[in-house]
Write a protein that holds these residues in place. Structure first.
Motif, PDB file in Angstrom:
ATOM      1  N   GLN A  14      24.350  17.798 -52.041  1.00  0.00           N
ATOM      2  CA  GLN A  14      23.708  17.422 -50.759  1.00  0.00           C
ATOM      3  C   GLN A  14      22.675  16.502 -50.784  1.00  0.00           C
ATOM      4  OE1 GLN A  14      22.653  21.097 -48.118  1.00  0.00           O
ATOM      5  NE2 GLN A  14      22.576  19.967 -46.385  1.00  0.00           N
ATOM      6  N   LEU A  15      22.482  15.374 -50.052  1.00  0.00           N
ATOM      7  CA  LEU A  15      21.856  14.263 -50.594  1.00  0.00           C
ATOM      8  C   LEU A  15      21.107  13.836 -49.018  1.00  0.00           C
ATOM      9  CD1 LEU A  15      24.544  12.053 -52.114  1.00  0.00           C
ATOM     10  CD2 LEU A  15      22.501  13.089 -53.301  1.00  0.00           C
ATOM     11  N   VAL A  16      19.791  13.424 -49.265  1.00  0.00           N
ATOM     12  CA  VAL A  16      19.399  12.868 -48.095  1.00  0.00           C
ATOM     13  C   VAL A  16      19.469  11.433 -48.307  1.00  0.00           C
ATOM     14  CG1 VAL A  16      16.912  12.314 -47.187  1.00  0.00           C
ATOM     15  CG2 VAL A  16      17.444  14.517 -47.861  1.00  0.00           C
ATOM     16  N   VAL A  17      20.183  10.299 -47.144  1.00  0.00           N
ATOM     17  CA  VAL A  17      20.505   9.240 -47.450  1.00  0.00           C
ATOM     18  C   VAL A  17      19.544   8.268 -46.719  1.00  0.00           C
ATOM     19  CG1 VAL A  17      22.237   7.570 -47.062  1.00  0.00           C
ATOM     20  CG2 VAL A  17      23.077   9.834 -47.745  1.00  0.00           C
ATOM     21  N   PHE A  18      19.078   7.175 -47.519  1.00  0.00           N
ATOM     22  CA  PHE A  18      18.159   6.287 -47.043  1.00  0.00           C
ATOM     23  C   PHE A  18      18.291   5.015 -46.938  1.00  0.00           C
ATOM     24  CE2 PHE A  18      16.284   7.890 -50.748  1.00  0.00           C
ATOM     25  CZ  PHE A  18      15.859   6.414 -51.278  1.00  0.00           C
ATOM     26  N   ARG A  19      17.813   3.945 -46.425  1.00  0.00           N
ATOM     27  CA  ARG A  19      17.995   2.602 -46.771  1.00  0.00           C
ATOM     28  C   ARG A  19      16.731   1.929 -47.119  1.00  0.00           C
ATOM     29  NH1 ARG A  19      17.822  -0.843 -43.241  1.00  0.00           N
ATOM     30  NH2 ARG A  19      17.442   0.340 -41.473  1.00  0.00           N
ATOM     31  N   LEU A  20      16.954   0.801 -48.039  1.00  0.00           N
ATOM     32  CA  LEU A  20      15.987  -0.035 -48.584  1.00  0.00           C
ATOM     33  C   LEU A  20      16.721  -1.231 -48.499  1.00  0.00           C
ATOM     34  CD1 LEU A  20      14.696   1.582 -52.184  1.00  0.00           C
ATOM     35  CD2 LEU A  20      13.507   1.692 -49.838  1.00  0.00           C
ATOM     36  N   GLY A  21      16.278  -2.210 -47.440  1.00  0.00           N
ATOM     37  CA  GLY A  21      16.847  -3.480 -47.255  1.00  0.00           C
ATOM     38  C   GLY A  21      18.544  -3.122 -46.770  1.00  0.00           C
ATOM     39  N   ALA A  22      19.335  -3.782 -47.670  1.00  0.00           N
ATOM     40  CA  ALA A  22      20.824  -3.779 -47.010  1.00  0.00           C
ATOM     41  C   ALA A  22      21.560  -2.531 -47.869  1.00  0.00           C
ATOM     42  CB  ALA A  22      21.460  -4.884 -47.349  1.00  0.00           C
ATOM     43  N   GLU A  23      20.939  -1.793 -48.822  1.00  0.00           N
ATOM     44  CA  GLU A  23      21.339  -0.802 -49.630  1.00  0.00           C
ATOM     45  C   GLU A  23      21.189   0.472 -48.945  1.00  0.00           C
ATOM     46  OE1 GLU A  23      23.520  -1.745 -52.208  1.00  0.00           O
ATOM     47  OE2 GLU A  23      22.981  -3.950 -52.331  1.00  0.00           O
ATOM     48  N   GLU A  24      22.062   1.594 -49.479  1.00  0.00           N
ATOM     49  CA  GLU A  24      21.889   2.855 -49.048  1.00  0.00           C
ATOM     50  C   GLU A  24      21.440   3.792 -50.426  1.00  0.00           C
ATOM     51  OE1 GLU A  24      23.953   4.704 -45.268  1.00  0.00           O
ATOM     52  OE2 GLU A  24      25.580   3.719 -46.619  1.00  0.00           O
ATOM     53  N   TYR A  25      20.742   4.519 -50.245  1.00  0.00           N
ATOM     54  CA  TYR A  25      20.253   5.190 -51.474  1.00  0.00           C
ATOM     55  C   TYR A  25      20.565   6.854 -50.969  1.00  0.00           C
ATOM     56  CZ  TYR A  25      18.652   0.845 -53.338  1.00  0.00           C
ATOM     57  OH  TYR A  25      18.603  -0.401 -53.588  1.00  0.00           O
ATOM     58  N   GLY A  26      20.717   7.716 -52.137  1.00  0.00           N
ATOM     59  CA  GLY A  26      20.663   9.005 -52.047  1.00  0.00           C
ATOM     60  C   GLY A  26      20.002   9.854 -53.078  1.00  0.00           C
ATOM     61  N   VAL A  27      19.228  10.891 -52.548  1.00  0.00           N
ATOM     62  CA  VAL A  27      18.591  11.543 -53.414  1.00  0.00           C
ATOM     63  C   VAL A  27      18.819  12.984 -53.052  1.00  0.00           C
ATOM     64  CG1 VAL A  27      16.435  10.116 -53.562  1.00  0.00           C
ATOM     65  CG2 VAL A  27      16.410  11.747 -51.902  1.00  0.00           C
ATOM     66  N   PRO A  28      18.828  13.980 -54.076  1.00  0.00           N
ATOM     67  CA  PRO A  28      19.134  15.283 -54.043  1.00  0.00           C
ATOM     68  C   PRO A  28      18.357  16.002 -52.881  1.00  0.00           C
ATOM     69  CG  PRO A  28      19.074  15.024 -56.395  1.00  0.00           C
ATOM     70  CD  PRO A  28      18.498  13.644 -55.470  1.00  0.00           C
ATOM     71  N   ILE A  29      18.788  16.688 -51.934  1.00  0.00           N
ATOM     72  CA  ILE A  29      17.928  17.359 -50.816  1.00  0.00           C
ATOM     73  C   ILE A  29      17.048  18.609 -51.519  1.00  0.00           C
ATOM     74  CG2 ILE A  29      19.325  19.362 -50.180  1.00  0.00           C
ATOM     75  CD1 ILE A  29      18.765  18.406 -47.231  1.00  0.00           C
ATOM     76  N   THR A  30      17.385  19.085 -52.628  1.00  0.00           N
ATOM     77  CA  THR A  30      16.476  20.008 -53.321  1.00  0.00           C
ATOM     78  C   THR A  30      15.188  19.353 -53.752  1.00  0.00           C
ATOM     79  OG1 THR A  30      17.751  19.338 -55.353  1.00  0.00           O
ATOM     80  CG2 THR A  30      18.425  21.250 -54.073  1.00  0.00           C
ATOM     81  N   GLN A  31      15.063  18.047 -54.044  1.00  0.00           N
ATOM     82  CA  GLN A  31      13.654  17.413 -54.405  1.00  0.00           C
ATOM     83  C   GLN A  31      13.049  17.090 -53.077  1.00  0.00           C
ATOM     84  OE1 GLN A  31      15.368  15.019 -57.486  1.00  0.00           O
ATOM     85  NE2 GLN A  31      13.585  15.288 -58.288  1.00  0.00           N
ATOM     86  N   VAL A  32      13.548  17.273 -51.923  1.00  0.00           N
ATOM     87  CA  VAL A  32      12.943  16.798 -50.872  1.00  0.00           C
ATOM     88  C   VAL A  32      12.087  17.712 -49.993  1.00  0.00           C
ATOM     89  CG1 VAL A  32      13.272  15.527 -48.264  1.00  0.00           C
ATOM     90  CG2 VAL A  32      14.453  14.632 -50.366  1.00  0.00           C
ATOM     91  N   GLN A  33      10.975  17.620 -49.737  1.00  0.00           N
ATOM     92  CA  GLN A  33      10.082  18.541 -49.161  1.00  0.00           C
ATOM     93  C   GLN A  33      10.175  18.575 -47.660  1.00  0.00           C
ATOM     94  OE1 GLN A  33       6.042  18.952 -50.262  1.00  0.00           O
ATOM     95  NE2 GLN A  33       6.486  19.688 -52.428  1.00  0.00           N
ATOM     96  N   GLU A  34       9.844  17.139 -47.159  1.00  0.00           N
ATOM     97  CA  GLU A  34       9.849  16.853 -45.818  1.00  0.00           C
ATOM     98  C   GLU A  34      10.048  15.253 -45.637  1.00  0.00           C
ATOM     99  OE1 GLU A  34       5.803  17.183 -43.938  1.00  0.00           O
ATOM    100  OE2 GLU A  34       5.514  18.219 -45.568  1.00  0.00           O
ATOM    101  N   ILE A  35      10.352  14.846 -44.515  1.00  0.00           N
ATOM    102  CA  ILE A  35      10.261  13.271 -43.992  1.00  0.00           C
ATOM    103  C   ILE A  35       9.417  13.288 -42.998  1.00  0.00           C
ATOM    104  CG2 ILE A  35      12.057  11.658 -43.120  1.00  0.00           C
ATOM    105  CD1 ILE A  35      14.166  13.344 -44.262  1.00  0.00           C
ATOM    106  N   ASN A  36       8.540  12.098 -43.004  1.00  0.00           N
ATOM    107  CA  ASN A  36       7.459  11.698 -41.999  1.00  0.00           C
ATOM    108  C   ASN A  36       7.385  10.405 -41.745  1.00  0.00           C
ATOM    109  OD1 ASN A  36       6.046  14.425 -42.109  1.00  0.00           O
ATOM    110  ND2 ASN A  36       5.487  13.822 -44.005  1.00  0.00           N
ATOM    111  N   ARG A  37       6.842  10.332 -40.364  1.00  0.00           N
ATOM    112  CA  ARG A  37       6.936   8.787 -40.063  1.00  0.00           C
ATOM    113  C   ARG A  37       5.723   8.386 -41.047  1.00  0.00           C
ATOM    114  NH1 ARG A  37       9.020   7.591 -35.604  1.00  0.00           N
ATOM    115  NH2 ARG A  37       9.650   9.234 -33.933  1.00  0.00           N
ATOM    116  N   LEU A  38       5.589   6.842 -41.027  1.00  0.00           N
ATOM    117  CA  LEU A  38       4.814   6.152 -41.789  1.00  0.00           C
ATOM    118  C   LEU A  38       3.327   6.402 -41.570  1.00  0.00           C
ATOM    119  CD1 LEU A  38       4.353   4.283 -44.302  1.00  0.00           C
ATOM    120  CD2 LEU A  38       4.636   2.235 -42.659  1.00  0.00           C
TER     121      LEU A  38
END
Length: 160
Positions: A14-38
């Protein structure tokens, strides 16, 4: 991190998917604590250029890393979609600035290929593989390699 460490029992990750420029990246959800506004980080004197500073996240001080700077990608202005993903990198909690978080998805292990020597301008050192989702390619990052051992030690030892 070996792919087997992020693989679920069903042969999926299970991945959290995000963008950097035009590319899409994924990181394992097990390493993600939370997602916040900047949030605006407090600058740290003499920090590496890709460390934007630190934030106070509910009483815990965490360093904020701009992944675009870390990877040498073209810098753009932050937008309303810019996010900080708070992740665990080995024993450290850090925030990574991304252009946008787009989705959380499950990917079968069979859809993941080993990383090619270089994608865009990102060295294969940072990658665990490339995932295929329909016609899209997701670059799977190895968060444990985002910081060198020396940088991890410097951040740990730095008085905040």
């Amino acid at each position: 991190m070996a792919m087997s460490q992020i693989k679920g029992d069903s042969g999926e990750i299970q991945l959290v998917v995000f963008r950097l420029g035009a590319e899409e990246y994924g990181v394992p959800i097990t390493q993600v604590q939370e997602i916040n506004r900047l949030l605006t980080p407090t600058k740290i004197p003499q920090a590496p250029s890709f460390v934007e500073g630190i934030i106070n996240l509910r009483g815990k001080i965490i360093p904020i890393i701009d992944l675009k700077k870390r990877f040498g990608l073209v810098q753009e202005e932050h937008t309303a979609n810019t996010r900080i993903i708070v992740v665990n990198v080995e024993r450290h909690t850090v925030g990574i600035i991304v252009d946008a978080v787009t989705e959380v998805l499950r990917m079968p292990q069979s859809a993941i290929e080993p990383p090619p020597p270089m994608i865009s301008t990102i060295s294969s050192d940072y990658l665990t593989g490339v995932g295929k989702v329909d016609e899209r390619l997701l670059i799977l990052l190895d968060l444990d390699k985002i910081l060198t051992e020396r940088e991890k030690a410097e951040l740990q030892a730095r008085p905040l």
